[in-house]
Scaffold this motif. Structure first.
Motif, PDB file in Angstrom:
ATOM      1  N   LYS A   1     -14.769  22.045 136.450  1.00 17.13           N
ATOM      2  CA  LYS A   1     -14.162  23.604 136.311  1.00 17.13           C
ATOM      3  C   LYS A   1     -13.743  23.954 134.592  1.00 17.13           C
ATOM      4  N   VAL A   2     -13.032  23.290 133.992  1.00 18.07           N
ATOM      5  CA  VAL A   2     -13.299  23.565 132.524  1.00 18.07           C
ATOM      6  C   VAL A   2     -14.871  23.467 131.872  1.00 18.07           C
ATOM      7  N   LYS A   3     -15.435  22.478 132.692  1.00 20.89           N
ATOM      8  CA  LYS A   3     -16.578  21.774 132.025  1.00 20.89           C
ATOM      9  C   LYS A   3     -17.874  23.457 131.860  1.00 20.89           C
ATOM     10  N   GLU A   4     -17.402  24.106 132.793  1.00 20.50           N
ATOM     11  CA  GLU A   4     -17.779  25.159 134.375  1.00 20.50           C
ATOM     12  C   GLU A   4     -18.110  26.553 132.688  1.00 20.50           C
ATOM     13  N   VAL A   5     -16.619  27.055 132.270  1.00 13.10           N
ATOM     14  CA  VAL A   5     -15.539  27.108 131.902  1.00 13.10           C
ATOM     15  C   VAL A   5     -16.371  27.515 130.114  1.00 13.10           C
ATOM     16  N   TYR A   6     -16.042  26.030 129.578  1.00 18.01           N
ATOM     17  CA  TYR A   6     -16.616  25.891 128.679  1.00 18.01           C
ATOM     18  C   TYR A   6     -18.639  26.349 127.710  1.00 18.01           C
ATOM     19  N   GLN A   7     -18.920  25.927 128.923  1.00 16.33           N
ATOM     20  CA  GLN A   7     -20.617  26.091 129.354  1.00 16.33           C
ATOM     21  C   GLN A   7     -20.417  27.423 129.572  1.00 16.33           C
ATOM     22  N   ASN A   8     -20.237  28.355 129.478  1.00 15.78           N
ATOM     23  CA  ASN A   8     -19.855  29.648 129.706  1.00 15.78           C
ATOM     24  C   ASN A   8     -19.801  30.455 128.720  1.00 15.78           C
ATOM     25  N   GLY A   9     -19.533  29.433 128.033  1.00 11.82           N
ATOM     26  CA  GLY A   9     -19.423  30.474 126.028  1.00 11.82           C
ATOM     27  C   GLY A   9     -18.218  31.000 126.697  1.00 11.82           C
ATOM     28  N   ILE A  10     -16.560  30.564 127.089  1.00 11.27           N
ATOM     29  CA  ILE A  10     -15.595  30.741 126.663  1.00 11.27           C
ATOM     30  C   ILE A  10     -14.741  29.468 126.277  1.00 11.27           C
ATOM     31  N   PRO A  11     -14.479  29.269 125.401  1.00 15.34           N
ATOM     32  CA  PRO A  11     -12.970  28.420 124.614  1.00 15.34           C
ATOM     33  C   PRO A  11     -12.332  28.667 125.034  1.00 15.34           C
ATOM     34  N   VAL A  12     -12.182  26.386 125.506  1.00  9.22           N
ATOM     35  CA  VAL A  12     -10.881  25.928 126.077  1.00  9.22           C
ATOM     36  C   VAL A  12     -10.013  25.207 125.366  1.00  9.22           C
ATOM     37  N   ILE A  13      -8.649  25.706 125.453  1.00  8.90           N
ATOM     38  CA  ILE A  13      -7.703  23.984 124.584  1.00  8.90           C
ATOM     39  C   ILE A  13      -6.981  23.678 126.167  1.00  8.90           C
ATOM     40  N   VAL A  14      -6.854  22.180 126.065  1.00  9.62           N
ATOM     41  CA  VAL A  14      -6.740  21.271 126.762  1.00  9.62           C
ATOM     42  C   VAL A  14      -5.552  20.917 126.329  1.00  9.62           C
ATOM     43  N   MET A  15      -4.530  21.506 126.998  1.00  5.71           N
ATOM     44  CA  MET A  15      -3.058  20.574 126.951  1.00  5.71           C
ATOM     45  C   MET A  15      -2.619  19.576 128.184  1.00  5.71           C
ATOM     46  N   ASP A  16      -1.944  18.549 127.128  1.00  2.00           N
ATOM     47  CA  ASP A  16      -1.287  17.315 128.030  1.00  2.00           C
ATOM     48  C   ASP A  16      -2.067  16.461 128.226  1.00  2.00           C
ATOM     49  N   ARG A  17      -2.921  16.977 129.438  1.00  2.00           N
ATOM     50  CA  ARG A  17      -3.903  16.362 130.040  1.00  2.00           C
ATOM     51  C   ARG A  17      -5.131  16.058 129.693  1.00  2.00           C
ATOM     52  N   GLY A  18      -5.938  14.988 129.630  1.00  3.12           N
ATOM     53  CA  GLY A  18      -6.890  14.862 128.787  1.00  3.12           C
ATOM     54  C   GLY A  18      -7.877  15.379 130.262  1.00  3.12           C
ATOM     55  N   VAL A  19      -8.804  15.896 130.205  1.00  2.15           N
ATOM     56  CA  VAL A  19      -9.869  15.981 130.842  1.00  2.15           C
ATOM     57  C   VAL A  19     -11.102  15.021 130.736  1.00  2.15           C
ATOM     58  N   GLU A  20     -12.018  14.324 131.399  1.00  2.00           N
ATOM     59  CA  GLU A  20     -13.081  13.668 131.650  1.00  2.00           C
ATOM     60  C   GLU A  20     -14.021  14.742 130.020  1.00  2.00           C
ATOM     61  N   GLY A  21     -15.095  13.530 129.622  1.00  2.00           N
ATOM     62  CA  GLY A  21     -15.864  14.037 129.299  1.00  2.00           C
ATOM     63  C   GLY A  21     -15.936  14.536 127.889  1.00  2.00           C
ATOM     64  N   PHE A  22     -16.911  15.567 127.293  1.00  2.00           N
ATOM     65  CA  PHE A  22     -15.940  16.513 125.973  1.00  2.00           C
ATOM     66  C   PHE A  22     -16.486  18.007 126.190  1.00  2.00           C
ATOM     67  N   GLU A  23     -16.319  18.221 127.273  1.00  2.00           N
ATOM     68  CA  GLU A  23     -16.784  19.807 127.691  1.00  2.00           C
ATOM     69  C   GLU A  23     -15.659  20.651 127.634  1.00  2.00           C
ATOM     70  N   TYR A  24     -14.928  20.876 125.991  1.00  2.00           N
ATOM     71  CA  TYR A  24     -13.987  21.049 125.895  1.00  2.00           C
ATOM     72  C   TYR A  24     -13.889  21.809 124.771  1.00  2.00           C
ATOM     73  N   SER A  25     -12.835  22.789 124.507  1.00  2.00           N
ATOM     74  CA  SER A  25     -12.950  23.101 122.477  1.00  2.00           C
ATOM     75  C   SER A  25     -11.498  22.348 121.857  1.00  2.00           C
TER      76      SER A  25
END
Length: 626
Positions: free
Chosen positions: A114-138
């Motif tokens: 879901k984070v990857k989907e938002v990020y790839q659609n051009g919306i910046p994403v700041i992930v807090m506290d718990r990191g998601v897998e991969g690098f698809e976030y701002s």
């Protein structure tokens, strides 16, 4: 009912339905306008849950910081720890037309897509506290819970002052990753003191009442306990009340973690003498909003990860801690003078690193006094002393090796000049001699290299032999890339390192190591792991001169991701390169300006890095700028 009357009713129903649709559409547009027309940016916040005290503190800090910016509005959603609901929450936030998403995932694995989907659609994403897998976030912002645990362990050890005694670990919600990390960090310190006995009590829930009941139930055993370590301030509150009701609050001291502010929260309990210490676990809410503005305004220097600094709060420093939290900061834009000691120019990576620093200094209005140490620690120490004499505003060092810096760093501290580590770290006996580290996560680079080997090379024999080309002996990239690689290697019984040598990150020495190995051994290597691209490229030349086909007869994995490495992958000679981004200039200069303006420095600022192999090399080679 007559036919005509039925027609009138049908027409009336259709008209009402049409009016309802129009009104709903209008209200929907009005609802969006309420968020979009009155402000410049709308920031959506998806919180994992709003039941835990720490998460309530996070959302409150986000909202308080947002009030300082009249051009933004916050819309917050509570996922109540349910993944499906959090996914729906994110979709609803997107429907509101948010410009940026701040998310604390309730399940990092399941929320990655879901984070990857938002990020790839051009919306910046700041992930807090718990990191998601991969690098698809701002940007990722979070605490170092292992460090928090170690600081708690050090605080407990200090209470004993060399005397023997017993510590009771009162641990709630041990399934939570952050609590596991805190306990691991705590144990790593306290277990080193043989005179301290550790007892542990686990609880199903991390609640004040649960902690109260747990301690009350073991009243007789508490006669031998000297200190209680609580893995959160909520647990510490329950522990204190239980000890008070048993008349043991003076006999047993408490060390907690979280450092919440407010009446009867962790810091207040320390100030009242109810706890000996608490270790702050910053939520990052303030930083999230500040970086969100940087991202939305497309400012230079936003890093990939910010690891927040934790503080040990005692009765002696609690007032200063609270005052620092309330301190307003502002960058005046004035010229800053920086002394920079560069380790050398041993590779193309380092040339790109130097160029990035020099260009960014001009962009950020920083006067740069640059010194090239040519791989000499003595020259670096002399340069630092020269910078101190010239009374620069800040000193930045890319150190040759990790140790041997205490004396000169103490001199800088005494002169009131902050020191920042760039690209490489140092190990010092005394704390707080440096302000922050900015650069790569070398441990993770080593892990990524071995994970690629594990996932992409099928063993064709019982033991696959690995030759390791190391960098400078004692340098933090060398030590940590080696440790990270070895960490994953332990999980892979079909692979083993049979030889390693120090190539000092140079093409020539990488080539020499392979030549010497070929002179003294029958070729039995299946994989070469090089700590940088230059050594890997040197190894490739040596292999070709000996009739061995690099990339085919022997798989080669390196670190840096330079343009030459991409060309080697396109040519089929290098199999994979793990990125170590040399373009540190902009995030370094931003961090320096933030520091001079009075902002609290994170303990680590990590740059964006990825993993590339032959399958994508041709797609990305044109994008490489170094």
């Amino acid at each position: 009912m007559s036919k005509k009357l039925k027609q009138i009713v049908l027409i009336g129903t259709i008209l009402l339905l049409f009016v309802f649709i129009c009104v709903s559409f209008y209200l929907g547009r009005q609802g969006r306008a309420e968020y979009k027309d009155e402000v410049e940016y709308v920031i959506g916040v998806s919180q994992a849950n709003m039941r835990e005290a720490w998460r309530l503190a996070l959302i409150q800090e986000i909202q308080e910081e947002a009030k300082k910016y009249p051009n933004i509005r916050i819309i917050a959603k509570d996922a109540t720890s349910i993944v499906d609901k959090q996914e729906q929450d994110v979709d609803k936030l997107l429907q509101f037309g948010i410009d940026l998403l701040i998310i604390s995932p309730c399940d990092t694995g399941k929320m990655t897509e879901k984070v990857k989907e938002v990020y790839q659609n051009g919306i910046p994403v700041i992930v807090m506290d718990r990191g998601v897998e991969g690098f698809e976030y701002s940007l990722f912002i979070g605490p170092d819970n292992d460090m928090i645990g170690r600081q708690a362990g050090e605080a407990v050890v200090a209470l004993f002052d060399g005397r023997p005694g017993t510590v009771l670990k009162l641990c709630g919600n041990v399934s939570a990753t952050q609590n596991q990390e805190r306990i691991r960090g705590f144990d790593s310190v306290v277990q080193g003191y043989s005179q301290i006995t550790l007892e542990t009590r686990y609880m199903e829930k991390e609640l004040k009442d649960t902690a109260y009941d747990a301690l009350s139930a073991m009243q007789e055993k508490l006669q031998d306990v000297d200190v209680v370590f609580a893995n959160s301030d909520y647990v510490a509150q329950g522990a204190y009340e239980a000890l008070r009701d048993m008349g043991l609050e003076q006999a047993i001291q408490i060390v907690g973690t979280d450092g919440f502010t407010g009446e009867d929260e962790g810091v207040d309990m320390v100030m009242q003498g109810k706890m000996a210490a608490t270790i702050s676990c910053p939520t990052g809410g303030r930083e999230a909003i500040q970086y969100a503005i940087n991202i939305l305004e497309q400012q230079s220097g936003v890093p990939k990860q910010v690891i927040l600094r934790s503080r040990t709060i005692t009765r002696e420093n609690a007032d200063r801690y609270l005052a620092a939290l309330k301190k307003e900061t502002a960058d005046t834009g004035n010229l800053i003078t920086m002394g920079y000691s560069q380790v050398g120019q041993e590779s193309k990576w380092r040339f790109a690193n130097t160029r990035s620093i020099q260009e960014a200094a001009r962009e950020f209005n920083i006067r740069l006094l640059f010194d090239d140490a040519n791989q000499s620690q003595e020259k670096q120490i002399a340069a630092i002393r020269r910078f101190i004499q010239e009374k620069v505003d800040v000193i930045v060092v890319s150190p040759v090796v990790e140790t041997g810096w205490d004396e000169v760093l103490k001199e800088a501290k005494a002169a009131g000049i902050p020191v920042v580590m760039s690209d490489r770290k140092v190990v010092t006996a005394e704390k707080d001699l440096t302000m922050t580290y900015i650069g790569a996560d070398f441990l993770e680079e080593g892990r990524r290299a071995m994970r690629w080997i594990r996932d992409n090379i099928t063993p064709h024999k019982q033991k696959m032999n690995i030759l390791e080309l190391k960098g400078n002996k004692g340098a933090s990239p060398t030590e940590e890339r080696g440790r990270g690689f070895a960490e994953i290697l332990k999980e892979c019984p079909n692979f083993q390192v049979i030889y390693s040598g120090y190539g000092n990150f140079t093409y020539e020495e990488g080539k020499e190591i392979i030549e010497r190995y070929l002179q003294n051994h029958a070729w039995d290597v299946d994989v070469i792991y090089a700590h940088n691209d230059d050594m890997a490229l040197g190894a490739i030349e040596a292999l070709e001169q000996s009739g061995i086909s690099p990339g085919t007869d022997v798989k080669i994995i390196s670190v840096d991701a330079t343009r030459d490495a991409f060309q080697a992958m396109v040519d089929g000679k290098l199999n994979c390169t793990v990125e170590c981004n040399p373009l540190l200039g902009a995030p370094l200069m931003k961090a320096v300006r933030d520091m001079v303006s009075g902002k609290e420095m994170p303990v680590r600022i990590i740059t964006e890095e990825k993993v590339y192999d032959q399958s994508v090399a041709e797609d990305f080679i044109s994008q490489r700028v170094y």
